[in-house]
Structure formats: C-alpha cells, structure tokens
Design a protein around this motif. Structure first.
Motif, PDB file in Angstrom:
ATOM      1  N   THR A  33       0.819  -1.212   0.000  1.00  0.00           N
ATOM      2  CA  THR A  33       0.000   0.000   0.000  1.00  0.00           C
ATOM      3  C   THR A  33       0.853   1.261   0.000  1.00  0.00           C
ATOM      4  O   THR A  33       0.372   2.327  -0.383  1.00  0.00           O
ATOM      5  CB  THR A  33      -0.937   0.029   1.218  1.00  0.00           C
ATOM      6  N   ALA A  34       2.097   1.165   0.438  1.00  0.00           N
ATOM      7  CA  ALA A  34       3.000   2.316   0.412  1.00  0.00           C
ATOM      8  C   ALA A  34       4.435   1.810   0.429  1.00  0.00           C
ATOM      9  O   ALA A  34       4.718   0.728   0.932  1.00  0.00           O
ATOM     10  CB  ALA A  34       2.747   3.231   1.608  1.00  0.00           C
TER      11      ALA A  34
ATOM     12  N   GLN B 227       5.522   5.828  -2.954  1.00  0.00           N
ATOM     13  CA  GLN B 227       4.087   5.874  -3.240  1.00  0.00           C
ATOM     14  C   GLN B 227       3.353   5.755  -1.916  1.00  0.00           C
ATOM     15  O   GLN B 227       3.731   4.963  -1.058  1.00  0.00           O
ATOM     16  CB  GLN B 227       3.704   4.710  -4.146  1.00  0.00           C
ATOM     17  N   GLY B 228       2.316   6.550  -1.728  1.00  0.00           N
ATOM     18  CA  GLY B 228       1.521   6.483  -0.512  1.00  0.00           C
ATOM     19  C   GLY B 228       2.168   7.161   0.686  1.00  0.00           C
ATOM     20  O   GLY B 228       1.718   6.994   1.809  1.00  0.00           O
TER      21      GLY B 228
ATOM     22  N   ASN C 120      -1.286   6.148  11.029  1.00  0.00           N
ATOM     23  CA  ASN C 120      -0.648   6.224   9.715  1.00  0.00           C
ATOM     24  C   ASN C 120       0.762   6.810   9.764  1.00  0.00           C
ATOM     25  O   ASN C 120       1.238   7.359   8.780  1.00  0.00           O
ATOM     26  CB  ASN C 120      -1.534   7.011   8.747  1.00  0.00           C
ATOM     27  N   THR C 121       1.453   6.669  10.880  1.00  0.00           N
ATOM     28  CA  THR C 121       2.827   7.176  10.992  1.00  0.00           C
ATOM     29  C   THR C 121       3.767   6.061  11.441  1.00  0.00           C
ATOM     30  O   THR C 121       3.476   5.334  12.387  1.00  0.00           O
ATOM     31  CB  THR C 121       2.910   8.351  11.992  1.00  0.00           C
TER      32      THR C 121
ATOM     33  N   THR D 236       3.033  10.671   2.564  1.00  0.00           N
ATOM     34  CA  THR D 236       2.589  12.070   2.563  1.00  0.00           C
ATOM     35  C   THR D 236       3.555  12.997   3.287  1.00  0.00           C
ATOM     36  O   THR D 236       3.432  14.211   3.175  1.00  0.00           O
ATOM     37  CB  THR D 236       1.190  12.197   3.195  1.00  0.00           C
TER      38      THR D 236
ATOM     39  N   THR E  34       4.916   9.599   7.384  1.00  0.00           N
ATOM     40  CA  THR E  34       3.450   9.584   7.390  1.00  0.00           C
ATOM     41  C   THR E  34       2.969   9.018   6.067  1.00  0.00           C
ATOM     42  O   THR E  34       3.472   9.379   5.003  1.00  0.00           O
ATOM     43  CB  THR E  34       2.891  11.002   7.597  1.00  0.00           C
ATOM     44  N   THR E  35       1.976   8.130   6.142  1.00  0.00           N
ATOM     45  CA  THR E  35       1.418   7.498   4.950  1.00  0.00           C
ATOM     46  C   THR E  35      -0.004   7.996   4.712  1.00  0.00           C
ATOM     47  O   THR E  35      -0.637   8.549   5.608  1.00  0.00           O
ATOM     48  CB  THR E  35       1.395   5.967   5.100  1.00  0.00           C
ATOM     49  N   SER E  36      -0.486   7.767   3.510  1.00  0.00           N
ATOM     50  CA  SER E  36      -1.836   8.214   3.165  1.00  0.00           C
ATOM     51  C   SER E  36      -2.908   7.230   3.604  1.00  0.00           C
ATOM     52  O   SER E  36      -4.092   7.544   3.539  1.00  0.00           O
ATOM     53  CB  SER E  36      -1.934   8.465   1.655  1.00  0.00           C
ATOM     54  N   SER E  37      -2.532   6.043   4.056  1.00  0.00           N
ATOM     55  CA  SER E  37      -3.522   5.067   4.502  1.00  0.00           C
ATOM     56  C   SER E  37      -3.119   4.503   5.858  1.00  0.00           C
ATOM     57  O   SER E  37      -1.980   4.649   6.292  1.00  0.00           O
ATOM     58  CB  SER E  37      -3.662   3.940   3.476  1.00  0.00           C
TER      59      SER E  37
END
Length: 139
Positions: A42-43, A57-58, A110-111, A60, A73-76
């Motif tokens: 996913t990231a 990817q993914g 998400n961190t 932020t 930090t991730t987007s999901s």
C-alpha cells in the motif's frame, strides 16, 4: 407380529432415517471459509540518509528529527499491515562502515518510526547513524 417387534423395527427404521439425515446434513454443513484477499503493497519509500524521499508511493510526509531517526506519514492506515525496512546503498553513497540495522515501528494510525544504526562503527560515534533505507508497507 407382536407389538414389541413392531416397536423395535420402527425404532431401527427411525434410527437409520435419522442417521442418514445427519450424515447428509453434516456433510453439507461444512463451514465455508471466506476468500482471503491477496496482500498488497500500500506504500513504499526509498529514503536518503538526510531524510529526502528519493521515490515512493503512498507517503505524505517525512520528518528527520535526530541522528538516524525518522517519522514517515502514509496516506492510509497501518493497522494489520506488515512493516518492512532495509538499509540500502542508494548507488554506493552509504556512509558505512560495518554492519547496519533498521527498526520500523508504528507510531499511530498512519505514521511510522524508523531508526537506523551502525552497531559496529568504530570510534566514539553513536550507534544511531543516518543511513539510507527503503520501507514497504504490505496489507
């Protein structure tokens, strides 16, 4: 036929009927397992020792807040995901020497917390050291 024989035959017929029905229903009542979805990355990120994201990817955001310490930090969400990390050379620019290690952990939903180190470094250098790394988040 006397009554006791009729009762015995009736009971045997009933037992066979019930036994057959139970056998059929237990064979067809086997629990069905839900299909499981395949794990998906996913990231991911490839990060320079100074905290610069070289690709990904993914992701932020990234915060380098100390020697060998990074928050990403991730987007999901990360709950239930596998967090994988590795030290890499990024084209031969690894500061070396010796062995290296990485710790990847979840800070919140998400961190990620990343800690890189060079446990076998010589001299008075701290074990924590800025190292280039890659991470994958697989859910």
């Amino acid at each position: 036929m006397n009554v006791s024989k009729k009762l015995a035959l009736g009971a045997a017929a009933m037992a066979l009927t019930i036994g057959g029905a139970v056998a059929v229903s237990s064979a067809s009542a086997e629990p069905q397992r839900p299909a499981q979805a395949a794990a998906v990355t996913t990231a991911w990120a490839k990060v320079a020792a100074n905290g610069q994201v070289l690709g990904g990817q993914g992701i932020t955001g990234i915060n380098k807040f100390g020697i060998g310490r990074y928050n990403i930090t991730t987007s999901s969400g990360l709950n239930g995901c596998a967090l994988l990390g590795t030290i890499n050379t990024n084209g031969g620019n690894d500061p070396g020497p010796g062995s290296s290690s990485i710790l990847v952990g979840q800070v919140n939903g998400n961190t990620l917390f990343i800690r890189t180190a060079t446990p076998s470094s010589g001299g008075t250098a701290a074990v924590d050291s800025d190292r280039p790394f890659s991470i994958n988040i697989v859910c």
